[in-house]
Enzyme design. Structure first.
Site, PDB file in Angstrom:
ATOM      1  N   GLN A 111       1.286  -0.974  -0.076  1.00 50.85           N
ATOM      2  CA  GLN A 111       0.253   0.193  -0.129  1.00 50.85           C
ATOM      3  C   GLN A 111       0.851   1.812  -0.258  1.00 50.85           C
ATOM      4  OE1 GLN A 111      -1.938   2.045   3.503  1.00 50.85           O
ATOM      5  NE2 GLN A 111      -3.662   1.157   2.555  1.00 50.85           N
ATOM      6  N   TYR A 181      -5.642  11.219   4.677  1.00 45.74           N
ATOM      7  CA  TYR A 181      -4.322  11.146   3.563  1.00 45.74           C
ATOM      8  C   TYR A 181      -4.693  12.544   2.958  1.00 45.74           C
ATOM      9  CZ  TYR A 181      -3.360   6.748   6.648  1.00 45.74           C
ATOM     10  OH  TYR A 181      -2.396   5.782   7.504  1.00 45.74           O
ATOM     11  N   ALA A 356      -9.681  -7.822   7.396  1.00 48.84           N
ATOM     12  CA  ALA A 356      -9.127  -7.429   8.216  1.00 48.84           C
ATOM     13  C   ALA A 356      -9.150  -7.348   9.722  1.00 48.84           C
ATOM     14  CB  ALA A 356      -8.890  -5.488   8.450  1.00 48.84           C
ATOM     15  N   ARG A 357      -9.767  -6.911  10.332  1.00 45.79           N
ATOM     16  CA  ARG A 357      -9.501  -7.477  11.956  1.00 45.79           C
ATOM     17  C   ARG A 357      -9.495  -8.748  11.775  1.00 45.79           C
ATOM     18  NH1 ARG A 357     -14.021  -2.868  13.490  1.00 45.79           N
ATOM     19  NH2 ARG A 357     -14.849  -3.343  11.523  1.00 45.79           N
TER      20      ARG A 357
END
Length: 401
Positions: A111, A181, A356-357
């Site tokens: 990423q 971001y 993800a988690r």
């Protein structure tokens, strides 16, 4: 709705999430991707054995591709100093990482991004860049308004970082266009009130995001896959709207600069729980900060770490708008934890799903789902994994050797 069949699938069929699929030039063994989650195990901003093991586990556990997060394209673009950034010194470690993952049969994505106003200038010892400049609650310092020269440098840095990814034998790069971001901050009308070529109308606010995606495509061609993580909405008043995000997605599709989009939401700067959903671990987060920020979080934290109820596939409703309007392959993120959710995503035309988690607690969850479709995730969505990013991202409910 009528499912959009991903490229390579016969018309009239719904792809099996466990069957091989193509992502641009890359063949993946299934359609399950480990989403980028900052690992917190790179104290010298270089690959470590702990980082390699962090990604080897879910790769061995059955995902098709694991995403290394987050690989800053410039030193001031790190969220904090102990974070990997792309430079020649990082190449040997990255090659060790990709080799370890490839040994499991999985692919690797890096990423790439620039944290912009989410960067901690105090930790980086470098000014953070933002569209407008001003006081930053992350570092308790002032951001510096990015100049056109800064933005040209950031665009070139993405291309250079993508070339390093090729040299490291990565299979893909994911461009970070979300969570406020730098590229995402420029997309936000709330954060970007500039009057130059990078502000104002949506085409101007999207100039940075589109420019860096084009630069990466020009640099690497089709040697690796290129995806982008794009906010569907910031989840804050005056932020990027779904309609504007959808137009940016159309432009990315028209440019041919990306092979797929990962659809995300929320602002790391203003409203992070809009992405994560579930419990907001305010006490645990506050404990990770020095005293001034700790007191501020305890006093005002509920306005920052807002609680949103968790439900399976919680970004699906917004993502449907993108699926209906685009032909580009889409990656569904958010509340994907079981076979039923994966099958539903496939039926609605999504090309891939991202987890993800749930993989923090059970890195082998995809393999066990393949063995038994009734397998249920043990993740309880308490989000107490979130504050562990400062000491090594993990599920605090278990001990992983």
């Amino acid at each position: 709705m009528t499912a959009v069949i991903p490229p390579g699938e016969p018309a009239g069929t719904v792809p099996d999430v466990l069957h091989p699929a193509r992502l641009g030039p890359v063949r993946l063994r299934n359609r399950i991707i480990k989403a980028a989650t900052f690992e917190g195990v790179t104290p010298d901003a270089l690959v470590t054995d702990a980082l390699i093991e962090y990604h080897r586990r879910p790769a061995a556990g059955g995902v098709a591709m694991t995403t290394v997060a987050y690989c800053a394209v410039a030193p001031e673009g790190r969220t904090q100093r102990a974070q990997l950034w792309m430079r020649p010194e990082a190449l040997p470690g990255l090659r060790r990482l990709t080799a370890a993952v490839h040994e499991t049969g999985a692919a690797v994505a890096l990423q790439l991004g620039h944290a912009g106003p989410v960067a901690n200038a105090r930790s980086n010892q470098l000014p953070a860049l933002s569209p407008m400049g001003g006081f930053n609650p992350v570092s308790l310092r002032r951001d510096r308004a990015a100049t056109p020269e800064d933005l040209d440098r950031v665009i070139r840095a993405h291309a250079t970082a993508a070339q390093l990814a090729v040299d490291a034998q990565a299979d893909a790069v994911e461009l970070h266009l979300g969570h406020n971001y730098l590229a995402s901050a420029f997309l936000s009308p709330r954060l970007n009130r500039r009057t130059d070529a990078f502000g104002g109308s949506l085409p101007h606010r999207a100039r940075l995001a589109l420019g860096l995606a084009r630069a990466v495509r020009e640099q690497v061609g089709d040697r690796i896959a290129i995806t982008a993580k794009l906010n569907m909405a910031d989840g804050v008043r005056g932020g990027l709207s779904l309609d504007d995000s959808l137009q940016v997605a159309r432009w990315l599709q028209e440019d041919g600069s990306v092979d797929a989009l990962t659809l995300t939401a929320g602002s790391s700067l203003l409203n992070p729980m809009y992405l994560f959903r579930g419990e907001a671990p305010l006490k645990e987060f506050a404990a990770q900060f020095p005293l001034p920020q700790r007191l501020g979080l305890r006093t005002l934290g509920r306005s920052f770490l807002r609680a949103y109820p968790y439900e399976p596939l919680y970004l699906l409703e917004q993502a449907r708008r993108f699926r209906a309007a685009l032909t580009l392959p889409l990656i569904l993120l958010g509340g994907v934890t079981d076979r039923a959710g994966m099958d539903r995503a496939m039926a609605e035309g999504f090309a891939f799903v991202a987890m993800a988690r749930a993989l923090l607690r059970e890195p082998d969850l995809p393999r066990r789902i393949a063995q038994d479709p009734a397998t249920r995730s043990l993740c309880i969505h308490c989000n107490r994994c979130m504050p562990t990013i400062y000491t090594g991202t993990r599920c605090p409910l278990i001990d992983i050797p």
